[in-house]
Write an enzyme that holds these catalytic residues in place. Structure first.
Site, PDB file in Angstrom:
ATOM      1  N   ALA A  68      19.246   4.089  67.188  1.00  0.00           N
ATOM      2  CA  ALA A  68      19.462   2.798  67.775  1.00  0.00           C
ATOM      3  C   ALA A  68      21.119   2.359  67.859  1.00  0.00           C
ATOM      4  O   ALA A  68      21.652   1.844  68.833  1.00  0.00           O
ATOM      5  CB  ALA A  68      18.806   1.629  66.965  1.00  0.00           C
ATOM      6  N   PHE A 114      18.718  -1.580  63.709  1.00  0.00           N
ATOM      7  CA  PHE A 114      17.994  -2.286  62.586  1.00  0.00           C
ATOM      8  C   PHE A 114      18.892  -2.516  61.400  1.00  0.00           C
ATOM      9  O   PHE A 114      19.071  -3.303  60.852  1.00  0.00           O
ATOM     10  CB  PHE A 114      16.977  -1.478  62.284  1.00  0.00           C
ATOM     11  N   ARG A 115      19.663  -1.197  61.314  1.00  0.00           N
ATOM     12  CA  ARG A 115      20.465  -1.052  59.872  1.00  0.00           C
ATOM     13  C   ARG A 115      21.946  -1.315  60.055  1.00  0.00           C
ATOM     14  O   ARG A 115      22.536  -1.127  58.881  1.00  0.00           O
ATOM     15  CB  ARG A 115      20.079  -0.246  59.118  1.00  0.00           C
ATOM     16  N   ASP A 137      14.407   2.367  74.635  1.00  0.00           N
ATOM     17  CA  ASP A 137      14.972   1.748  75.582  1.00  0.00           C
ATOM     18  C   ASP A 137      15.210   2.332  77.062  1.00  0.00           C
ATOM     19  O   ASP A 137      15.402   1.472  78.119  1.00  0.00           O
ATOM     20  CB  ASP A 137      16.186   0.834  74.923  1.00  0.00           C
ATOM     21  N   HIS A 164       9.849   7.833  69.658  1.00  0.00           N
ATOM     22  CA  HIS A 164       8.934   6.568  69.303  1.00  0.00           C
ATOM     23  C   HIS A 164       8.574   5.704  70.557  1.00  0.00           C
ATOM     24  O   HIS A 164       8.126   4.826  70.565  1.00  0.00           O
ATOM     25  CB  HIS A 164       9.885   5.807  68.519  1.00  0.00           C
ATOM     26  N   CYS A 167      -3.308  -0.607  78.716  1.00  0.00           N
ATOM     27  CA  CYS A 167      -4.521  -1.375  78.217  1.00  0.00           C
ATOM     28  C   CYS A 167      -5.278  -0.850  77.293  1.00  0.00           C
ATOM     29  O   CYS A 167      -5.418   0.348  77.395  1.00  0.00           O
ATOM     30  CB  CYS A 167      -5.409  -1.868  79.430  1.00  0.00           C
ATOM     31  N   CYS A 199      -9.254  -0.190  79.149  1.00  0.00           N
ATOM     32  CA  CYS A 199      -9.220   0.711  80.303  1.00  0.00           C
ATOM     33  C   CYS A 199      -8.212   1.342  80.413  1.00  0.00           C
ATOM     34  O   CYS A 199      -8.170   2.407  81.300  1.00  0.00           O
ATOM     35  CB  CYS A 199      -9.682  -0.181  81.455  1.00  0.00           C
TER      36      CYS A 199
END
Ligand code: NAD
Length: 240
Positions: free
Chosen positions: A23, A34-35, A105, A120, A128, A131
């Site tokens: 990130a 995040f950290r 991203d 990730h 969906c 389907c």
């Protein structure tokens, strides 16, 4: 020799560089990590972010999941920064074989990188659950509540939530690239999310470089540690 000169020398001497990032690579594009110091984990929500981004939460609190997801994870206007651009340039020059990223991203590809292992997944792909019809990220952004397919099924982002397994093909491609690298640059990651963080252990060479703003568990094993911005650092590397 300064650390930057050491980094340049290693890049000059390598032809199978792999970059492993997280990130922190996208914070200079305006996407919070995040950290890190301004990371999402320091902000307060009704539930901790790890819980919201888990498979269990997705199954049991879908509307709240999508509220957080649209607000914090979908940064569709973000543009690649100097780090993304330099990595794409290194690949183009035939010096870098792969980018292995924990990010979702899509900014490496937006900068021009071709061989990217997205451990990730990606916010740009959605499907969906009933389907399997595919949807773009704009559809999720412009929907409200729980995004629903024309068939009535729930649309799920193709991102790996906590408690979910990684795609085996992506994982083995990343392992292969790292195992055959002659230089591994690790940057913008706290190296605390497993199994992704464990992949760096497949590197066996003597050009392991860490570029991060804060200390990581791998600092002691690295051949070169640069404490600072990944964008500024990579921006100063000449590709030759
Ligand atoms: P993390 O938030 O745990 O760690 C980010 C690290 O990057 C920190 O150590 C921080 O000090 C460092 N950092 C921040 N900005 C930096 C910069 N400009 N230069 C150098 N270092 C910088 O991130 P992680 O290790 O990737 O793990 C978090 C998980 O969250 C990943 O699995 C990822 O999927 C997901 N995530 C992705 C995005 C994204 O796609 N952009 C954003 C947030 C979280």
């Amino acid at each position: 020799m300064t650390k930057l000169e050491q980094l340049q020398k290693m890049v000059d001497e390598s032809s199978r560089i792999v970059f492993f990032g997280g990130a922190g690579v996208s914070t200079e594009s305006g996407i919070p990590d995040f950290r890190g110091v301004d990371g999402l984990y320091r902000q307060r929500y009704k539930y901790p972010p790890e819980e919201i981004l888990s498979h269990t939460f997705f199954q049991t609190h879908r509307a709240e999941f999508f509220e957080f997801y649209r607000d914090k994870m979908l940064c569709l206007d973000a543009q690649p920064n100097a780090a993304h651009r330099k990595l794409a340039e290194l690949e183009q020059a035939g010096k870098l074989t792969a980018v292995v990223t924990q990010n979702i991203d899509g900014l490496h590809q937006k900068a021009g990188s071709k061989n990217v292992f997205e451990l990730h997944g990606s916010v740009l792909r959605n499907y969906c659950l009933r389907c399997r019809k595919q949807y773009g990220a704009e559809f999720i952004l412009n929907s409200s509540g729980i995004p629903t397919c024309t068939c009535g099924g729930v649309i799920k982002p193709d991102v790996v939530l906590y408690e979910e397994g990684l795609n085996q093909g992506t994982l083995s491609g990343a392992v292969e690239a790292i195992s055959s690298a002659d230089m591994l640059i690790v940057g913008g990651t706290s190296l605390s999310v497993y199994p992704a963080a464990g992949l760096v252990n497949y590197y066996r060479g003597d050009r392991l470089v860490l570029i991060n703003k804060t200390a990581t568990p791998l600092d002691g094993n690295a051949d070169l540690v640069i404490s600072g911005s990944i964008g500024d650092t990579l921006d100063r590397i000449a590709v030759r």
